[in-house]
Motif scaffolding. Structure first.
Motif, PDB file in Angstrom:
ATOM      1  N   UNK A  66      15.450  16.071  -5.336  1.00 12.12           N
ATOM      2  CA  UNK A  66      14.880  15.906  -3.999  1.00 12.12           C
ATOM      3  C   UNK A  66      13.821  14.824  -3.937  1.00 12.12           C
ATOM      4  N   UNK A  67      13.360  14.366  -5.092  1.00 11.72           N
ATOM      5  CA  UNK A  67      12.366  13.295  -5.104  1.00 11.72           C
ATOM      6  C   UNK A  67      12.980  11.927  -4.883  1.00 11.72           C
ATOM      7  N   UNK A  68      14.274  11.797  -4.902  1.00 14.17           N
ATOM      8  CA  UNK A  68      14.902  10.493  -4.768  1.00 14.17           C
ATOM      9  C   UNK A  68      14.637   9.913  -3.382  1.00 14.17           C
ATOM     10  N   UNK A  69      13.987   8.755  -3.376  1.00 12.19           N
ATOM     11  CA  UNK A  69      13.683   8.029  -2.130  1.00 12.19           C
ATOM     12  C   UNK A  69      12.849   8.859  -1.167  1.00 12.19           C
ATOM     13  N   UNK A  70      11.989   9.740  -1.690  1.00 14.56           N
ATOM     14  CA  UNK A  70      11.166  10.564  -0.814  1.00 14.56           C
ATOM     15  C   UNK A  70       9.686  10.429  -1.131  1.00 14.56           C
ATOM     16  N   UNK A  71       9.304   9.389  -1.893  1.00 14.57           N
ATOM     17  CA  UNK A  71       7.886   9.223  -2.202  1.00 14.57           C
ATOM     18  C   UNK A  71       7.052   9.009  -0.953  1.00 14.57           C
ATOM     19  N   UNK A  76      -5.084   8.452  -5.900  1.00 13.81           N
ATOM     20  CA  UNK A  76      -5.413   9.208  -7.100  1.00 13.81           C
ATOM     21  C   UNK A  76      -5.517  10.695  -6.830  1.00 13.81           C
ATOM     22  N   UNK A  77      -6.061  11.054  -5.683  1.00 13.41           N
ATOM     23  CA  UNK A  77      -6.162  12.462  -5.321  1.00 13.41           C
ATOM     24  C   UNK A  77      -4.783  13.045  -5.025  1.00 13.41           C
ATOM     25  N   UNK A  78      -3.911  12.262  -4.394  1.00 13.41           N
ATOM     26  CA  UNK A  78      -2.550  12.729  -4.165  1.00 13.41           C
ATOM     27  C   UNK A  78      -1.816  12.954  -5.473  1.00 13.41           C
ATOM     28  N   UNK A  79      -2.043  12.067  -6.457  1.00 17.35           N
ATOM     29  CA  UNK A  79      -1.400  12.231  -7.762  1.00 17.35           C
ATOM     30  C   UNK A  79      -1.853  13.512  -8.439  1.00 17.35           C
ATOM     31  N   UNK A  80      -3.141  13.826  -8.353  1.00 15.05           N
ATOM     32  CA  UNK A  80      -3.633  15.066  -8.951  1.00 15.05           C
ATOM     33  C   UNK A  80      -3.038  16.287  -8.266  1.00 15.05           C
ATOM     34  N   UNK A  81      -2.962  16.255  -6.944  1.00 16.04           N
ATOM     35  CA  UNK A  81      -2.403  17.388  -6.220  1.00 16.04           C
ATOM     36  C   UNK A  81      -0.935  17.598  -6.566  1.00 16.04           C
ATOM     37  N   UNK A 112       0.829  -1.196   0.000  1.00 16.84           N
ATOM     38  CA  UNK A 112       0.000   0.000   0.000  1.00 16.84           C
ATOM     39  C   UNK A 112       0.867   1.251   0.000  1.00 16.84           C
ATOM     40  N   UNK A 113       1.928   1.245   0.817  1.00 16.44           N
ATOM     41  CA  UNK A 113       2.828   2.388   0.856  1.00 16.44           C
ATOM     42  C   UNK A 113       3.528   2.590  -0.485  1.00 16.44           C
ATOM     43  N   UNK A 114       3.907   1.488  -1.130  1.00 20.54           N
ATOM     44  CA  UNK A 114       4.554   1.595  -2.429  1.00 20.54           C
ATOM     45  C   UNK A 114       3.591   2.163  -3.470  1.00 20.54           C
ATOM     46  N   UNK A 115       2.328   1.798  -3.382  1.00 18.91           N
ATOM     47  CA  UNK A 115       1.337   2.328  -4.313  1.00 18.91           C
ATOM     48  C   UNK A 115       1.146   3.824  -4.099  1.00 18.91           C
ATOM     49  N   UNK A 116       1.138   4.273  -2.845  1.00 21.59           N
ATOM     50  CA  UNK A 116       1.022   5.707  -2.562  1.00 21.59           C
ATOM     51  C   UNK A 116       2.233   6.470  -3.075  1.00 21.59           C
ATOM     52  N   UNK A 117       3.428   5.896  -2.855  1.00 20.19           N
ATOM     53  CA  UNK A 117       4.642   6.547  -3.348  1.00 20.19           C
ATOM     54  C   UNK A 117       4.633   6.625  -4.872  1.00 20.19           C
ATOM     55  N   UNK A 118       4.131   5.573  -5.539  1.00 16.96           N
ATOM     56  CA  UNK A 118       4.036   5.587  -6.994  1.00 16.96           C
ATOM     57  C   UNK A 118       3.073   6.674  -7.467  1.00 16.96           C
ATOM     58  N   UNK A 119       1.948   6.822  -6.791  1.00 17.52           N
ATOM     59  CA  UNK A 119       0.977   7.853  -7.177  1.00 17.52           C
ATOM     60  C   UNK A 119       1.581   9.248  -7.043  1.00 17.52           C
TER      61      UNK A 119
END
Length: 323
Positions: free
Chosen positions: A192-197, A215-220, A117-124
């Motif tokens: 700065x995005x490296x390993x910070x998802x 999905x909402x996080x990806x839009x933001x 789940x955390x990996x999916x959030x970081x991907x989004x």
């Protein structure tokens, strides 16, 4: 023809999911719906003996239905169903006391599901910021073409404005400096995005993973990616106008527009472009001077900590005064 139309719809669906995420499931589903027929009594006993694990599985199943990718939703549903089936079929479940080995098995499976789940959030979050940066870069490319339309026969000529040699070089310098500043902002964010998802997703949800859907996080983050590009433009243009107008004199410029148009200095044009490209890149790279992209959570935590400490100190002072 029908096959080609189906292929086009499939590609559109894949592209939409890659950018916007999977569509929202309209039919709600609960953990009890995954119980095999005839295992209802075992499921009730599972809730009595292992209530914490049952609640965690229910929460994970709910989060899996809001996952960014549809494959993640399907794979997590299959995994949770397998875990639940294994537990309900295990004879150690019917013991009066919770079995230690069964609890360890549930802890390990729940930990793995949480990681997915955390990996999916970081991907989004990463997908959203990357799409936003790409859109901002495309807009920057369009803006960089605008000086080519300016001049005697361009947009300015339509309104009766004539530009001299120095004016054209100044205009080109401003757009090039701002454009390179935009790409400097892109590099700043990517570094700065490296390993910070995970940090970005926690900031977006204020530490609660289940508050906002991926999905909402990806839009933001997509909107913030475009915003970062324009921050780089504005910073680079501000530095360009301050230095070219002579308001701030930190160092001597290698070439000016007057020298270039006069043709008195060999290689003045190259020095002009190199100087302003370097200045624009450094200004855009420091877009973090604006409201920070990665450190808002720390500021929020520090503010909350200071507020709580102040409240505790005030309470203790009140208590001491009352005694």
């Amino acid at each position: 023809m029908q096959d080609n139309g189906g292929i086009r719809r499939t590609w559109r669906q894949v592209l939409r999911e890659a950018v916007l995420g999977a569509r929202t499931d309209t039919k709600a589903d609960g953990l009890a719906n995954l119980v095999e027929p005839g295992r209802e009594k075992a499921y009730e006993w599972f809730g009595n003996v292992h209530p914490r694990h049952q609640t965690q599985l229910q929460l994970l199943y709910g989060e899996s239905q809001r996952a960014f990718e549809s494959q993640t939703r399907q794979s997590m549903r299959v995994t949770i169903q397998c875990v639940l089936s294994n537990v309900l079929r295990d004879p150690r479940l019917m013991a009066e006391e919770p079995n230690r080995y069964l609890g360890e098995y549930l802890n390990k499976e729940i930990s793995g599901l949480r990681a997915r789940v955390d990996q999916d959030c970081a991907l989004a979050v990463s997908r959203g910021i990357n799409v936003g940066l790409t859109l901002g870069a495309l807009i920057s490319m369009v803006l960089l073409i605008m000086p080519l339309l300016a001049g005697g026969g361009g947009l300015l000529g339509l309104v009766g404005i004539e530009m001299g040699c120095t004016d054209r070089w100044s205009l080109m310098g401003a757009f090039v400096c701002g454009g390179v500043g935009a790409f400097g902002a892109v590099l700043s964010v990517l570094v700065r995005l490296r390993n910070t998802g995970g940090e970005l997703s926690r900031r977006r949800t204020n530490g609660d993973r289940g508050t906002v859907a991926p999905g909402q996080m990806a839009r933001a983050m997509r909107h913030e990616g475009v915003y970062r590009i324009f921050v780089g433009w504005i910073l680079a243009l501000a530095v360009y106008f301050l230095l070219s107008a002579g308001f701030i004199k930190l160092f001597d410029m290698p070439a000016t527009t007057v020298e270039i148009c006069a043709g008195n200095t060999a290689g003045a044009g190259t020095a002009f472009w190199g100087f302003w490209c370097g200045v624009g890149f450094l200004a855009g790279f420091n877009e973090r001077w604006a409201f920070g992209l990665l450190d808002r959570s720390n500021r929020t935590e520090r503010h909350a900590a200071s507020s709580s400490q102040g409240s505790a100190a005030q309470a203790s002072a009140t208590e001491s005064n009352s005694t």
